[in-house]
Design an enzyme around this catalytic site. Structure first.
Site, PDB file in Angstrom:
ATOM      1  N   VAL A   8       0.847  -1.194   0.000  1.00 24.96           N
ATOM      2  CA  VAL A   8       0.000   0.000   0.000  1.00 24.96           C
ATOM      3  C   VAL A   8       0.886   1.250   0.000  1.00 24.96           C
ATOM      4  O   VAL A   8       1.708   1.453   0.884  1.00 24.96           O
ATOM      5  CB  VAL A   8      -0.937   0.016   1.222  1.00 24.96           C
ATOM      6  CG1 VAL A   8      -1.795   1.285   1.201  1.00 24.96           C
ATOM      7  CG2 VAL A   8      -1.824  -1.225   1.232  1.00 24.96           C
ATOM      8  N   LYS A   9       0.691   2.072  -1.017  1.00 27.57           N
ATOM      9  CA  LYS A   9       1.481   3.289  -1.201  1.00 27.57           C
ATOM     10  C   LYS A   9       0.745   4.459  -0.550  1.00 27.57           C
ATOM     11  O   LYS A   9      -0.378   4.789  -0.928  1.00 27.57           O
ATOM     12  CB  LYS A   9       1.688   3.524  -2.697  1.00 27.57           C
ATOM     13  CG  LYS A   9       2.846   4.420  -3.068  1.00 27.57           C
ATOM     14  CD  LYS A   9       3.016   4.398  -4.590  1.00 27.57           C
ATOM     15  CE  LYS A   9       4.190   5.229  -5.047  1.00 27.57           C
ATOM     16  NZ  LYS A   9       4.310   5.227  -6.510  1.00 27.57           N
TER      17      LYS A   9
END
Length: 219
Positions: free
Chosen positions: A86-87
């Site tokens: 997850v960015k």
């Protein structure tokens, strides 16, 4: 050093994977838009396709900028495939979300890092990766490589397991210099990665070998 490709283009991802050196993919809304991908359903389907191509490490960026929104989007992205990272943006609620994700065993990539202090906060929150943007610093006459060196020193001083993911790579020299400075990962366009293959002496040497071989077999 790990090699990620920074794109949402499936043909380029496949080419990099076929090269045998690809460790992951980073994407963002701009890269998705560049490929004409819009709408939540299409974006999710595209992430799933990328995960089918690569072995691991597909950074999927959240759009929300508030804690609850980041958590909701991030958990949904992480549920798509175990390969998803997850960015999360380097903002206050992003750091809070990274701490939350870390406690849940969800890998994170803290993006838009432009200072050692930002990297330090992300590492303390438990980020899996921090993404310092070299090229964008170079664009404003600031030494992006110095940022990599500073983060490496800080992480080594305190034994942070967070990996340095050098982003906004402009060309092959950035990649080589990041490797010399100890970056754990680079993410770059395919053109920058394949440029590492090239050297004029390799081309002339190969041409000479092939010419000599042809002469020897013509006798």
């Amino acid at each position: 050093m790990k090699f990620f490709i920074d794109t949402a283009n499936l043909d380029q991802i496949k080419e990099a994977q076929d090269l045998g050196i690809l460790d992951g993919v980073t994407t963002n809304p701009s890269l998705m838009a560049k490929e004409g991908i819009s709408g939540d359903a299409n974006v999710i389907a595209h992430y799933k396709t990328i995960c089918d191509i690569v072995d691991d490490n597909v950074s999927a960026e959240v759009i929300a900028t508030d804690f609850d929104g980041i958590v909701k989007e991030g958990e949904a992205l992480a549920a798509l495939n175990p390969k998803i990272v997850v960015k999360v943006p380097m903002i206050k609620d992003g750091i809070k979300a990274i701490k939350y994700f870390s406690g849940k065993g969800i890998r994170t990539n803290c993006t838009l890092i432009f200072s050692p202090g930002q990297a330090l906060l992300a590492a303390k929150a438990g980020a899996t990766y921090v993404s310092p943007f070299l090229g964008r610093l170079d664009d404003i006459s600031t030494d992006g490589l110095q940022l990599i060196e500073d983060i490496r020193l800080i992480f080594d001083n305190y034994g942070y397991p967070t990996q340095i993911l050098a982003a906004s790579i402009r060309g092959p020299l950035h990649i080589v210099n990041c490797a010399k400075l100890g970056a754990d990962v680079i993410t770059a366009p395919l053109s920058a990665i394949t440029a590492l293959l090239k050297h004029p002496l390799t081309d002339t040497g190969l041409a000479t070998f092939l010419a000599d071989h042809a002469k020897a077999n013509a006798k």
